[in-house]
Design a protein around this motif. Structure first.
Motif, PDB file in Angstrom:
ATOM      1  N   TYR A   1       1.243  -0.984  -0.081  1.00  0.00           N
ATOM      2  CA  TYR A   1      -0.084   0.332   0.031  1.00  0.00           C
ATOM      3  C   TYR A   1       1.072   1.193  -0.753  1.00  0.00           C
ATOM      4  CZ  TYR A   1      -3.306   3.950   1.682  1.00  0.00           C
ATOM      5  OH  TYR A   1      -3.885   4.526   1.858  1.00  0.00           O
ATOM      6  N   ALA A   2       2.248   1.472   0.615  1.00  0.00           N
ATOM      7  CA  ALA A   2       3.192   2.570   0.974  1.00  0.00           C
ATOM      8  C   ALA A   2       2.980   2.896  -0.559  1.00  0.00           C
ATOM      9  CB  ALA A   2       3.595   2.519   2.284  1.00  0.00           C
ATOM     10  N   LEU A   3       3.850   1.329  -1.257  1.00  0.00           N
ATOM     11  CA  LEU A   3       4.731   1.757  -2.731  1.00  0.00           C
ATOM     12  C   LEU A   3       4.110   1.107  -3.646  1.00  0.00           C
ATOM     13  CD1 LEU A   3       6.978  -1.467  -2.439  1.00  0.00           C
ATOM     14  CD2 LEU A   3       7.448   1.310  -2.184  1.00  0.00           C
ATOM     15  N   ALA A   4       2.367   2.033  -3.985  1.00  0.00           N
ATOM     16  CA  ALA A   4       0.955   2.307  -4.062  1.00  0.00           C
ATOM     17  C   ALA A   4       0.456   3.681  -4.587  1.00  0.00           C
ATOM     18  CB  ALA A   4       0.317   0.888  -4.426  1.00  0.00           C
ATOM     19  N   LYS A   5       0.591   3.765  -3.091  1.00  0.00           N
ATOM     20  CA  LYS A   5      -0.719   5.129  -2.850  1.00  0.00           C
ATOM     21  C   LYS A   5       0.194   5.975  -2.572  1.00  0.00           C
ATOM     22  CE  LYS A   5      -4.387   2.943  -5.208  1.00  0.00           C
ATOM     23  NZ  LYS A   5      -4.817   3.352  -6.195  1.00  0.00           N
ATOM     24  N   LEU A   6       0.932   5.828  -1.500  1.00  0.00           N
ATOM     25  CA  LEU A   6       1.925   7.157  -0.478  1.00  0.00           C
ATOM     26  C   LEU A   6       2.512   7.352  -1.520  1.00  0.00           C
ATOM     27  CD1 LEU A   6       1.031   5.663   2.903  1.00  0.00           C
ATOM     28  CD2 LEU A   6       0.139   6.804   1.226  1.00  0.00           C
ATOM     29  N   ARG A   7       3.322   8.650  -1.118  1.00  0.00           N
ATOM     30  CA  ARG A   7       4.346   9.730  -2.120  1.00  0.00           C
ATOM     31  C   ARG A   7       5.096   9.882  -0.812  1.00  0.00           C
ATOM     32  NH1 ARG A   7       3.063  10.604  -7.045  1.00  0.00           N
ATOM     33  NH2 ARG A   7       0.984  10.809  -7.934  1.00  0.00           N
ATOM     34  N   PHE A   8       6.592   9.512  -1.221  1.00  0.00           N
ATOM     35  CA  PHE A   8       7.824   9.843  -0.074  1.00  0.00           C
ATOM     36  C   PHE A   8       9.537  10.019  -0.562  1.00  0.00           C
ATOM     37  CE2 PHE A   8       6.444   5.063   0.263  1.00  0.00           C
ATOM     38  CZ  PHE A   8       7.286   4.320   0.198  1.00  0.00           C
ATOM     39  N   PRO A   9       9.798   9.860  -0.815  1.00  0.00           N
ATOM     40  CA  PRO A   9      10.979  10.063  -0.713  1.00  0.00           C
ATOM     41  C   PRO A   9      11.959   8.817  -0.962  1.00  0.00           C
ATOM     42  CG  PRO A   9      11.221  12.261   0.899  1.00  0.00           C
ATOM     43  CD  PRO A   9      10.201  11.322   0.761  1.00  0.00           C
ATOM     44  N   GLY A  10      12.451   8.324  -1.936  1.00  0.00           N
ATOM     45  CA  GLY A  10      13.149   6.795  -1.517  1.00  0.00           C
ATOM     46  C   GLY A  10      11.855   5.414  -2.203  1.00  0.00           C
ATOM     47  N   ARG A  11      10.677   6.525  -2.533  1.00  0.00           N
ATOM     48  CA  ARG A  11       9.714   5.135  -3.052  1.00  0.00           C
ATOM     49  C   ARG A  11      10.212   4.092  -4.180  1.00  0.00           C
ATOM     50  NH1 ARG A  11       4.398   6.684  -5.214  1.00  0.00           N
ATOM     51  NH2 ARG A  11       5.087   7.180  -7.036  1.00  0.00           N
ATOM     52  N   ASP A  12      10.852   5.089  -5.072  1.00  0.00           N
ATOM     53  CA  ASP A  12      11.353   4.303  -6.542  1.00  0.00           C
ATOM     54  C   ASP A  12      12.440   3.240  -5.959  1.00  0.00           C
ATOM     55  OD1 ASP A  12       8.450   4.826  -7.938  1.00  0.00           O
ATOM     56  OD2 ASP A  12       9.995   6.640  -8.241  1.00  0.00           O
ATOM     57  N   LEU A  13      13.260   3.657  -4.879  1.00  0.00           N
ATOM     58  CA  LEU A  13      14.593   2.728  -4.617  1.00  0.00           C
ATOM     59  C   LEU A  13      14.077   1.632  -3.811  1.00  0.00           C
ATOM     60  CD1 LEU A  13      17.529   2.788  -4.899  1.00  0.00           C
ATOM     61  CD2 LEU A  13      17.160   3.953  -2.526  1.00  0.00           C
ATOM     62  N   ILE A  14      12.795   1.724  -3.352  1.00  0.00           N
ATOM     63  CA  ILE A  14      12.945   1.126  -2.242  1.00  0.00           C
ATOM     64  C   ILE A  14      11.615  -0.627  -3.359  1.00  0.00           C
ATOM     65  CG2 ILE A  14      11.220  -0.264  -0.664  1.00  0.00           C
ATOM     66  CD1 ILE A  14      11.568   3.101   1.250  1.00  0.00           C
ATOM     67  N   PHE A  15      11.226   0.300  -4.719  1.00  0.00           N
ATOM     68  CA  PHE A  15      10.191  -0.979  -4.552  1.00  0.00           C
ATOM     69  C   PHE A  15      11.864  -1.695  -5.859  1.00  0.00           C
ATOM     70  CE2 PHE A  15       7.532  -1.616  -8.993  1.00  0.00           C
ATOM     71  CZ  PHE A  15       7.028  -2.674  -8.675  1.00  0.00           C
ATOM     72  N   GLY A  16      12.476  -0.722  -5.999  1.00  0.00           N
ATOM     73  CA  GLY A  16      13.602  -1.594  -6.942  1.00  0.00           C
ATOM     74  C   GLY A  16      14.581  -2.715  -6.454  1.00  0.00           C
ATOM     75  N   ILE A  17      14.303  -2.446  -5.162  1.00  0.00           N
ATOM     76  CA  ILE A  17      14.657  -3.083  -3.982  1.00  0.00           C
ATOM     77  C   ILE A  17      14.450  -4.510  -4.110  1.00  0.00           C
ATOM     78  CG2 ILE A  17      15.956  -3.873  -1.647  1.00  0.00           C
ATOM     79  CD1 ILE A  17      16.912  -0.824  -0.834  1.00  0.00           C
ATOM     80  N   VAL A  18      13.022  -4.060  -3.772  1.00  0.00           N
ATOM     81  CA  VAL A  18      11.631  -5.535  -3.871  1.00  0.00           C
ATOM     82  C   VAL A  18      12.447  -6.358  -5.068  1.00  0.00           C
ATOM     83  CG1 VAL A  18       9.442  -6.400  -3.875  1.00  0.00           C
ATOM     84  CG2 VAL A  18      10.273  -4.049  -2.209  1.00  0.00           C
ATOM     85  N   LEU A  19      12.397  -5.560  -6.557  1.00  0.00           N
ATOM     86  CA  LEU A  19      12.613  -6.418  -7.561  1.00  0.00           C
ATOM     87  C   LEU A  19      13.950  -6.799  -7.252  1.00  0.00           C
ATOM     88  CD1 LEU A  19      10.685  -3.274 -10.220  1.00  0.00           C
ATOM     89  CD2 LEU A  19      10.071  -5.390  -9.048  1.00  0.00           C
ATOM     90  N   ILE A  20      14.829  -6.319  -7.235  1.00  0.00           N
ATOM     91  CA  ILE A  20      16.019  -7.401  -6.675  1.00  0.00           C
ATOM     92  C   ILE A  20      16.110  -8.404  -5.871  1.00  0.00           C
ATOM     93  CG2 ILE A  20      18.209  -6.740  -6.423  1.00  0.00           C
ATOM     94  CD1 ILE A  20      18.119  -3.928  -7.238  1.00  0.00           C
ATOM     95  N   CYS A  21      15.434  -8.431  -4.528  1.00  0.00           N
ATOM     96  CA  CYS A  21      14.732  -9.621  -3.998  1.00  0.00           C
ATOM     97  C   CYS A  21      14.714 -10.657  -4.939  1.00  0.00           C
ATOM     98  CB  CYS A  21      13.773  -8.973  -2.206  1.00  0.00           C
ATOM     99  SG  CYS A  21      15.017  -8.006  -1.291  1.00  0.00           S
TER     100      CYS A  21
END
Length: 276
Positions: free
Chosen positions: A95-115
């Protein structure tokens, strides 16, 4: 156009039928062996059905010569705990990655994809050391804690949550719901097919997991089904493949039933977030 589409449909269905048959053959052969006496298993001629039905003896030995019900109970306990904790952690993260806006969101999602790209076996050594330091090896916690967070679950829920209109979230906020309340009272119920699809993936994956339980537990009373069947094959069944195939059939049967019951929601959940 119809002349082209009809042969194409024939070829498509033929490929699907052949592929399905190749996938089903091992399961059918497993059930067939579980019904046969030892003398019929290695006969030269092919026989799907036994000449002498040995189901009662094979399944009886599988259930009584080893603590198979205990293995099944361990599997249910571990898979249920993992699934509950994964949904509890993955839904708010998604939910945070889809609907909230905060610094580093795209970076965190990229880490999820790497995992998603990392095989779990790569992390087995640090997880083993971490479990040793925590003192939880050879416990149920050792079977559960490496899977508390699922990158695939975060990715799947995030894609489905992004497909839900933002107006729904804004309306929930106007009604006074907190962000966590929005997750559990609005987003998760609307994404129920995705939750069911993820549940099937999670339960099947951890029910069939053999690699990590071999490392994490040694006590027979803690063994999940695959590890228990391996112990049964080494200690009780030996070269008696009838009871071994009967035990394997018993272990696989709940997964087949669960998938057949939830297949409609499974397909809907896997395709729901594909098109926004």
């Amino acid at each position: 156009m119809n002349r082209l589409s009809f042969p194409t449909a024939i070829v498509r269905h033929a490929v699907l039928l052949i592929t399905s048959a190749l996938i089903l053959v091992p399961f059918i052969w497993m059930v067939s062996l579980s019904l046969k006496p030892p003398g019929e298993i290695f006969r030269e001629h092919f026989s799907l059905l036994p000449e002498q039905w040995y189901a009662v003896q094979n399944y009886g030995k599988a259930l009584t010569s080893s603590p198979l019900p205990r293995y099944l109970g361990n599997g249910v306990l571990v898979c249920a705990a993992i699934l509950a904790l994964q949904i509890l952690t993955c839904a708010p993260c998604a939910y945070a990655l889809a609907k909230l806006r905060f610094p580093g969101r795209d970076l965190i999602f990229g880490i999820v994809l790497i995992c998603l790209l990392l095989p779990h076996q790569v992390l087995s050594l640090p997880l083993f050391i971490f479990g040793y330091e925590l003192g939880i090896l050879n416990t149920y916690a050792a079977l559960i804690f490496p899977y508390l967070v699922s990158p695939f679950g975060i990715f799947l829920f995030r894609q489905v949550f992004k497909a839900i209109p933002d107006d729904v979230v804004h309306a929930a906020r106007l009604d006074g719901l907190s962000e966590l309340a929005i997750v559990w009272k609005v987003m998760v119920p609307m994404a129920l097919p995705a939750v069911i699809a993820f549940s099937i993936f999670s339960v099947v994956g951890h029910w069939n997991d053999l690699f990590w339980p071999q490392i994490a537990v040694r006590s027979e009373s803690l063994m999940p089904p695959p590890l228990g069947i391996m112990a049964f094959a080494n200690e009780e069944a030996g070269n008696d493949y009838g009871p071994l195939m009967a035990a394997a059939t018993i272990v696989v049967f709940p997964l087949i039933v669960a998938f057949l019951v939830a297949q409609k929601w499974f397909v809907e959940g896997m395709t729901g977030g594909a098109v926004k």
